[in-house]
Design a protein around this motif. Structure first.
Motif, PDB file in Angstrom:
ATOM      1  N   ASP A 192      -7.309   5.475  -7.688  1.00 44.12           N
ATOM      2  CA  ASP A 192      -6.459   4.285  -7.762  1.00 44.12           C
ATOM      3  C   ASP A 192      -7.137   3.241  -8.643  1.00 44.12           C
ATOM      4  O   ASP A 192      -8.370   3.119  -8.634  1.00 44.12           O
ATOM      5  CB  ASP A 192      -6.255   3.696  -6.363  1.00 44.12           C
ATOM      6  CG  ASP A 192      -5.403   4.583  -5.486  1.00 44.12           C
ATOM      7  OD1 ASP A 192      -4.293   4.949  -5.908  1.00 44.12           O
ATOM      8  OD2 ASP A 192      -5.853   4.929  -4.366  1.00 44.12           O
ATOM      9  N   THR A 206     -10.469   0.392  -7.675  1.00 44.96           N
ATOM     10  CA  THR A 206     -11.104   1.031  -6.519  1.00 44.96           C
ATOM     11  C   THR A 206     -12.495   0.446  -6.285  1.00 44.96           C
ATOM     12  O   THR A 206     -13.254   0.202  -7.221  1.00 44.96           O
ATOM     13  CB  THR A 206     -11.228   2.557  -6.746  1.00 44.96           C
ATOM     14  OG1 THR A 206      -9.922   3.143  -6.682  1.00 44.96           O
ATOM     15  CG2 THR A 206     -12.091   3.215  -5.684  1.00 44.96           C
ATOM     16  N   LYS A 247     -11.802   2.571 -13.541  1.00 45.36           N
ATOM     17  CA  LYS A 247     -11.019   2.465 -12.310  1.00 45.36           C
ATOM     18  C   LYS A 247     -11.748   1.662 -11.210  1.00 45.36           C
ATOM     19  O   LYS A 247     -11.240   1.539 -10.106  1.00 45.36           O
ATOM     20  CB  LYS A 247     -10.711   3.872 -11.771  1.00 45.36           C
ATOM     21  CG  LYS A 247      -9.779   4.703 -12.656  1.00 45.36           C
ATOM     22  CD  LYS A 247      -8.365   4.179 -12.578  1.00 45.36           C
ATOM     23  CE  LYS A 247      -7.394   5.082 -13.323  1.00 45.36           C
ATOM     24  NZ  LYS A 247      -7.110   6.342 -12.633  1.00 45.36           N
ATOM     25  N   HIS A 290      -8.749  -0.394  -1.959  1.00 43.31           N
ATOM     26  CA  HIS A 290      -8.927   1.060  -1.975  1.00 43.31           C
ATOM     27  C   HIS A 290     -10.404   1.379  -2.194  1.00 43.31           C
ATOM     28  O   HIS A 290     -11.078   0.732  -3.007  1.00 43.31           O
ATOM     29  CB  HIS A 290      -8.094   1.697  -3.098  1.00 43.31           C
ATOM     30  CG  HIS A 290      -6.619   1.610  -2.862  1.00 43.31           C
ATOM     31  ND1 HIS A 290      -5.946   2.460  -2.019  1.00 43.31           N
ATOM     32  CD2 HIS A 290      -5.685   0.761  -3.351  1.00 43.31           C
ATOM     33  CE1 HIS A 290      -4.669   2.153  -2.008  1.00 43.31           C
ATOM     34  NE2 HIS A 290      -4.482   1.118  -2.804  1.00 43.31           N
TER      35      HIS A 290
END
Length: 388
Positions: free
Chosen positions: A297, A300, A322, A365
């Motif tokens: 995701d 993150t 990410k 996340h």
């Protein structure tokens, strides 16, 4: 002496390994056990998930199946899986008593931790129809390479464990692929040199080489079905590739399977969704990072640490697009990189970081990544902290 006490007395690492010792021990054991049809899984990344998919589908298809993998995350029993479950303490203890009696005290105590547990798995699995053996480190000189096998699987090979396996990708691939015997499936490889090495060694050994890229090209509907299952399970693309390798191996061995059974395979520690906002992955090298970055995701939080023989700066650079921030988790290993070195790497890469304090926020996340030690430490911390 119980298995637990016996294994705890063994050192995990050796400066020098006697490669003949395990062959001598296996020679003593071999007359006392039967050998099931065996698949040997060798490579740098994807061994655990590929082997587990293969073993799970074979078991669900009606075969008594064993899967030997390493290392474990929480409990030793994870290493020896049989018919859908980790081996029980009782089964392991019975196998230990039998193995110890066959080998005798001197030989049993001379074997390394991994050598002894590999032979222990052979005892547990002796009544199986199929056994999937995951190599520990390397291939040719690995303890799992002592027995005959019907098929070898070569998962993606990258640069790792150079001190043991060689500095170049050709040297590393040669050490691993030299373990093949009769036939071999070659997974899609990030380095073309690995394909060249595999073709050369297969020709020298008279082994049949199956390229998974050819198999995938001819099984469009199968691929689509795997992708459909992968989407429902939130798998990364690399797990789709690993599944296709497992399916090809089953086809070569003429083992029946129901592809829908992939939906129930448990890949604990392999980009595994622990909670809705937490994934754990035991990957630890740049190749593993490259395999999962596209599936991560955005924004993150990376909970991370590394062993000292890994290219952790390259791992961090690979995951950076990410990553919102890094939380360094302290791990208990004599091979852990110093925290100062991790901090310096994070500064060079340009990632915000702090130390992990056990707090997980519902609106973020998380990916726990770096090694089995990292995942183990995180899971322990989860038991003692309540999520906020």
């Amino acid at each position: 002496m119980s298995l637990q006490d016996f294994l705890e007395a063994k050192p995990l690492y050796y400066k020098e390994i006697d490669h003949e010792r395990v062959h001598i021990a296996y020679g003593l054991l071999k007359p006392h056990i039967s050998r099931p049809k065996t698949v040997h899984v060798v490579g740098t990344n994807g061994k655990g998930s590929t082997g587990r998919m293969l073993a799970h589908l074979a078991y669900k298809g009606g075969l008594k199946t064993g899967h030997y993998t390493s290392p474990h995350i929480i409990k030793f029993n994870e290493r020896i899986w049989i018919d859908g479950e980790d081996a029980s303490d009782e089964v392991l203890e019975q196998a230990h008593q039998k193995l110890y009696a066959i080998l005798d005290k001197e030989m049993s105590e001379s074997l390394s931790y991994f050598e002894y547990t590999t032979l222990l798995a052979f005892v547990v699995f002796e009544k199986c129809d199929l056994v999937v053996l995951e190599a520990g480190l390397g291939g040719e000189f690995d303890a799992t390479n002592v027995c005959e096998k019907e098929l070898s699987i070569i998962t993606p090979i990258g640069i790792d464990h150079q001190a043991f396996l060689g500095q170049s990708i050709e040297e590393i691939a040669t050490t691993k692929i030299n373990s093949i015997q009769k036939q071999v499936v070659l997974a899609p490889q990030p380095y073309e040199e690995v394909v060249d090495v595999a073709q050369k060694i297969a020709q020298e050994k008279g082994a049949v080489l199956f390229l998974n890229t050819v198999f995938r090209a001819g099984h469009k509907r199968l691929m689509e079905k795997v992708q459909e299952i992968a989407k429902s399970l939130s798998w990364g693309a690399y797990l789709v590739e690993n599944a296709m390798v497992a399916l090809q191996a089953l086809d070569i061995l003429d083992i029946d399977y129901d592809i829908d059974d992939l939906e129930s395979v448990k890949l604990f520690g392999r980009f595994y969704q622990l909670k809705t906002n937490i994934r754990i992955d035991v990957g630890h090298n740049p190749l593993a990072a490259q395999a999962i970055v596209n599936a991560m995701d955005p924004e993150t939080v990376l909970i991370y640490n590394s062993l000292d023989d890994k290219d952790y700066e390259r791992v961090l650079r690979t995951l950076k697009p990410k990553v919102k921030r890094v939380e360094i988790i302290k791990i208990n290993s004599q091979r852990a990189t110093t925290l100062g070195e991790i901090e310096q790497a994070l500064q060079r890469v340009g990632l915000e970081y702090r130390y992990y304090e056990g707090t997980i926020k519902r609106d973020e996340h998380y990916l726990v990544f770096g090694s089995f030690y990292v995942v183990e430490e995180f899971l322990k911390s989860m038991e003692s902290h309540v999520s906020k």
